[in-house]
Design a protein around this motif. Sequence first.
Motif, PDB file in Angstrom:
ATOM      1  N   PHE A   1       0.806  -1.216   0.000  1.00 39.08           N
ATOM      2  CA  PHE A   1       0.000   0.000   0.000  1.00 39.08           C
ATOM      3  C   PHE A   1       0.847   1.278   0.000  1.00 39.08           C
ATOM      4  O   PHE A   1       0.322   2.378   0.174  1.00 39.08           O
ATOM      5  N   LEU A   2       2.157   1.147  -0.206  1.00 38.38           N
ATOM      6  CA  LEU A   2       3.024   2.316  -0.291  1.00 38.38           C
ATOM      7  C   LEU A   2       3.506   2.507  -1.723  1.00 38.38           C
ATOM      8  O   LEU A   2       3.850   1.550  -2.413  1.00 38.38           O
ATOM      9  N   ARG A   3       3.530   3.758  -2.169  1.00 38.03           N
ATOM     10  CA  ARG A   3       4.097   4.065  -3.477  1.00 38.03           C
ATOM     11  C   ARG A   3       5.610   3.839  -3.451  1.00 38.03           C
ATOM     12  O   ARG A   3       6.225   3.763  -2.382  1.00 38.03           O
ATOM     13  N   VAL A   4       6.206   3.746  -4.639  1.00 37.12           N
ATOM     14  CA  VAL A   4       7.653   3.498  -4.742  1.00 37.12           C
ATOM     15  C   VAL A   4       8.444   4.509  -3.922  1.00 37.12           C
ATOM     16  O   VAL A   4       9.332   4.151  -3.148  1.00 37.12           O
ATOM     17  N   GLU A   5       8.145   5.793  -4.065  1.00 26.79           N
ATOM     18  CA  GLU A   5       8.889   6.821  -3.342  1.00 26.79           C
ATOM     19  C   GLU A   5       8.733   6.683  -1.831  1.00 26.79           C
ATOM     20  O   GLU A   5       9.652   7.020  -1.067  1.00 26.79           O
ATOM     21  N   GLU A   6       7.604   6.156  -1.389  1.00 24.57           N
ATOM     22  CA  GLU A   6       7.356   5.982   0.041  1.00 24.57           C
ATOM     23  C   GLU A   6       8.094   4.771   0.604  1.00 24.57           C
ATOM     24  O   GLU A   6       8.437   4.751   1.792  1.00 24.57           O
ATOM     25  N   GLN A   7       8.333   3.766  -0.240  1.00 28.85           N
ATOM     26  CA  GLN A   7       9.067   2.581   0.212  1.00 28.85           C
ATOM     27  C   GLN A   7      10.439   2.989   0.767  1.00 28.85           C
ATOM     28  O   GLN A   7      10.887   2.498   1.805  1.00 28.85           O
ATOM     29  N   LEU A   8      11.100   3.911   0.069  1.00 27.67           N
ATOM     30  CA  LEU A   8      12.449   4.314   0.440  1.00 27.67           C
ATOM     31  C   LEU A   8      12.478   5.152   1.713  1.00 27.67           C
ATOM     32  O   LEU A   8      13.512   5.242   2.377  1.00 27.67           O
ATOM     33  N   LEU A   9      11.354   5.768   2.069  1.00 24.97           N
ATOM     34  CA  LEU A   9      11.320   6.644   3.240  1.00 24.97           C
ATOM     35  C   LEU A   9      10.829   5.931   4.489  1.00 24.97           C
ATOM     36  O   LEU A   9      10.842   6.511   5.575  1.00 24.97           O
ATOM     37  N   LEU A  10      10.418   4.667   4.347  1.00 24.09           N
ATOM     38  CA  LEU A  10       9.834   3.952   5.481  1.00 24.09           C
ATOM     39  C   LEU A  10      10.834   3.794   6.627  1.00 24.09           C
ATOM     40  O   LEU A  10      10.484   3.967   7.798  1.00 24.09           O
ATOM     41  N   HIS A  11      12.091   3.481   6.301  1.00 23.49           N
ATOM     42  CA  HIS A  11      13.102   3.273   7.340  1.00 23.49           C
ATOM     43  C   HIS A  11      13.291   4.540   8.183  1.00 23.49           C
ATOM     44  O   HIS A  11      13.337   4.474   9.418  1.00 23.49           O
TER      45      HIS A  11
END
Length: 228
Positions: free
Chosen positions: A97-107
């Motif tokens: 449920f996260l966009r590509v750009e959001e995947q990288l900011l999760l950490h």
Amino acid sequence: MIELKNVTKTFKQGEEEIQALKNTNFTAQPGEFVAIIGPSGSGKSTFLTIIGGLQSASTGEVTLASQRVDTMNAKQRSQLRFEKLGFILQASSLVPFLRVEEQLLLHSKVAREKADKERQKMLLEQLGVAKLARKYPSELSGGERQRVAIATALMHNPDVILADEPTAALDTDRALETTRLLRDLTHEYQRTTVMVTHDRRLLEYCDRVYQIRDGVLEEKPELAGKQN
């Protein structure tokens, strides 16, 4: 960066003891891309999870990023994984449920740190997925998902990358392309990368190759590639 000294791992199955790893010694330095090969059930995944602190060795010493993993408790190992490791798995492990750009900011969100938007942009561009930044994983091809997974694994600048069959779901061209990319990023960022694979076509891109058979780890220099 990674060092195993006299490591063993024994499992119990009823009254029987199974020795998954037998007296294993291993080192890998920054900037090295190392492949681990071997048949199913040979101990490859056990080896990788012990390096990553996901399970404990029965005996021996495990050092990761200059820290002794085998003397840590579960909370300390979890913190070490969070700070020092990047994982790339066969299924890419993206949050649906996260966009590509959001995947990288999760950490950074979990760590409650300021997001490094410049690094995010650089990695997406370097991995050729910047144009996909607003898409969800379900909208990506298998190769695109793996590229995003690599970017996500590198986003927090880990010391060590552990890749478990990262190209198993890809066709030949995508598998070779992904492996070359992983090799190049390992060398450029001076990370230590250990990749478990069944695909011997990928070995030509690896700095060193080890084989596990019946729990015994042995280096196979003749299998390491010449394209580094």
